[in-house]
Design a protein around this motif. Sequence first.
Motif, PDB file in Angstrom:
ATOM      1  N   UNK A 128      12.665  -7.880  -9.289  1.00  0.00           N
ATOM      2  CA  UNK A 128      11.488  -7.427  -8.560  1.00  0.00           C
ATOM      3  C   UNK A 128      10.744  -6.460  -9.472  1.00  0.00           C
ATOM      4  N   UNK A 129       9.463  -6.710  -9.675  1.00  0.00           N
ATOM      5  CA  UNK A 129       8.654  -5.861 -10.558  1.00  0.00           C
ATOM      6  C   UNK A 129       7.541  -5.202  -9.757  1.00  0.00           C
ATOM      7  N   UNK A 130       7.424  -3.883  -9.904  1.00  0.00           N
ATOM      8  CA  UNK A 130       6.315  -3.129  -9.299  1.00  0.00           C
ATOM      9  C   UNK A 130       5.409  -2.670 -10.431  1.00  0.00           C
ATOM     10  N   UNK A 131       4.109  -2.938 -10.284  1.00  0.00           N
ATOM     11  CA  UNK A 131       3.147  -2.604 -11.341  1.00  0.00           C
ATOM     12  C   UNK A 131       1.985  -1.825 -10.754  1.00  0.00           C
ATOM     13  N   UNK A 132       1.581  -0.769 -11.459  1.00  0.00           N
ATOM     14  CA  UNK A 132       0.386   0.000 -11.123  1.00  0.00           C
ATOM     15  C   UNK A 132      -0.318   0.301 -12.436  1.00  0.00           C
ATOM     16  N   UNK A 133      -1.475  -0.297 -12.607  1.00  0.00           N
ATOM     17  CA  UNK A 133      -2.190  -0.122 -13.869  1.00  0.00           C
ATOM     18  C   UNK A 133      -1.378  -0.693 -15.018  1.00  0.00           C
ATOM     19  N   UNK A 134      -1.086   0.144 -16.010  1.00  0.00           N
ATOM     20  CA  UNK A 134      -0.316  -0.312 -17.169  1.00  0.00           C
ATOM     21  C   UNK A 134       1.167   0.027 -17.038  1.00  0.00           C
ATOM     22  N   UNK A 135       1.555   0.699 -15.958  1.00  0.00           N
ATOM     23  CA  UNK A 135       2.967   1.053 -15.789  1.00  0.00           C
ATOM     24  C   UNK A 135       3.661   0.040 -14.874  1.00  0.00           C
ATOM     25  N   UNK A 136       4.945  -0.196 -15.159  1.00  0.00           N
ATOM     26  CA  UNK A 136       5.726  -1.078 -14.282  1.00  0.00           C
ATOM     27  C   UNK A 136       7.198  -0.686 -14.356  1.00  0.00           C
ATOM     28  N   UNK A 137       7.901  -1.029 -13.303  1.00  0.00           N
ATOM     29  CA  UNK A 137       9.339  -0.804 -13.202  1.00  0.00           C
ATOM     30  C   UNK A 137       9.948  -2.038 -12.542  1.00  0.00           C
ATOM     31  N   UNK A 138      11.225  -2.282 -12.837  1.00  0.00           N
ATOM     32  CA  UNK A 138      11.900  -3.444 -12.253  1.00  0.00           C
ATOM     33  C   UNK A 138      13.191  -3.027 -11.554  1.00  0.00           C
ATOM     34  N   UNK A 139      13.589  -3.864 -10.624  1.00  0.00           N
ATOM     35  CA  UNK A 139      14.880  -3.729  -9.944  1.00  0.00           C
ATOM     36  C   UNK A 139      15.495  -5.125  -9.884  1.00  0.00           C
ATOM     37  N   UNK A 140      16.794  -5.183 -10.053  1.00  0.00           N
ATOM     38  CA  UNK A 140      17.502  -6.469 -10.012  1.00  0.00           C
ATOM     39  C   UNK A 140      18.261  -6.588  -8.694  1.00  0.00           C
TER      40      UNK A 140
ATOM     41  N   UNK B 263       0.834  -1.217   0.000  1.00  0.00           N
ATOM     42  CA  UNK B 263       0.000   0.000   0.000  1.00  0.00           C
ATOM     43  C   UNK B 263       0.867   1.265   0.000  1.00  0.00           C
ATOM     44  N   UNK B 264       0.492   2.208  -0.842  1.00  0.00           N
ATOM     45  CA  UNK B 264       1.122   3.529  -0.836  1.00  0.00           C
ATOM     46  C   UNK B 264       0.096   4.456  -0.184  1.00  0.00           C
ATOM     47  N   UNK B 265       0.473   5.036   0.950  1.00  0.00           N
ATOM     48  CA  UNK B 265      -0.459   5.857   1.717  1.00  0.00           C
ATOM     49  C   UNK B 265      -0.877   7.115   0.953  1.00  0.00           C
ATOM     50  N   UNK B 266      -2.077   7.601   1.261  1.00  0.00           N
ATOM     51  CA  UNK B 266      -2.599   8.808   0.615  1.00  0.00           C
ATOM     52  C   UNK B 266      -1.618   9.958   0.811  1.00  0.00           C
ATOM     53  N   UNK B 267      -1.319  10.676  -0.249  1.00  0.00           N
ATOM     54  CA  UNK B 267      -0.409  11.805  -0.207  1.00  0.00           C
ATOM     55  C   UNK B 267       1.053  11.407  -0.336  1.00  0.00           C
ATOM     56  N   UNK B 268       1.367  10.095  -0.327  1.00  0.00           N
ATOM     57  CA  UNK B 268       2.757   9.636  -0.421  1.00  0.00           C
ATOM     58  C   UNK B 268       3.074   9.212  -1.856  1.00  0.00           C
ATOM     59  N   UNK B 269       4.346   9.226  -2.185  1.00  0.00           N
ATOM     60  CA  UNK B 269       4.772   8.764  -3.510  1.00  0.00           C
ATOM     61  C   UNK B 269       5.675   7.523  -3.418  1.00  0.00           C
ATOM     62  N   UNK B 270       5.970   7.090  -2.199  1.00  0.00           N
ATOM     63  CA  UNK B 270       6.811   5.899  -2.015  1.00  0.00           C
ATOM     64  C   UNK B 270       6.237   5.018  -0.920  1.00  0.00           C
ATOM     65  N   UNK B 271       6.638   3.774  -0.960  1.00  0.00           N
ATOM     66  CA  UNK B 271       6.331   2.811   0.105  1.00  0.00           C
ATOM     67  C   UNK B 271       7.493   1.827   0.185  1.00  0.00           C
ATOM     68  N   UNK B 272       7.825   1.430   1.384  1.00  0.00           N
ATOM     69  CA  UNK B 272       8.917   0.476   1.580  1.00  0.00           C
ATOM     70  C   UNK B 272       8.375  -0.930   1.799  1.00  0.00           C
TER      71      UNK B 272
END
Length: 176
Positions: free
Chosen positions: A34-46, A8-17
């Motif tokens: 590791x893949x993070x997806x929101x809607x049609x956007x996603x980013x990965x970290x190795x 969960x990303x809290x209201x008003x926040x742009x990050x979550x750990x």
Amino acid sequence: LTVPASVPVLAGATTANFSATAGSFIPSNQNAIVTATLGVSSQTATIALVAPFVSGVTCIPTSLNQSAVSACTVTITQNAPTGGTNVTLASNNALLTVPASVTVLAGVTAATFSAIAGSSIPSNQNAIVTATLGASSQTATIGLSAPGVVSGVACAPASLGQSAVSTCTVTLTTAA
């Protein structure tokens, strides 16, 4: 590698750990994505997952006579996890006995074992002890010494008359 199914990303926040946790046994070096997806956007970290490996094996003493024992230590690169890490052992010479394996206990990086020379060593020779964990291995060489034998005897003088004395010297191939 274990990650939560969602964060969960809290209201008003742009990050979550969140935590990404490596498994208790990594058999070989590898990468996890590791893949993070929101809607049609996603980013990965190795994340690199690094396996432990054998960094050394030492035995003291490094030369043994018949039936003698050398105290050996095997070292790995990371603390062993809960349950320990099993390291496979071998000797390339039947005259030197080592256990089939040794367990590095949880939370430490080394374990000890004994290498035992045979009861009859016919000639001077070497034995190589190998410690293996996954794809890694390290070796230690132990010299096996045959017992000394008489290599000569000399007496002087070599000719004696009545009640005379000769001094004789016996020579061995190795120190007594």
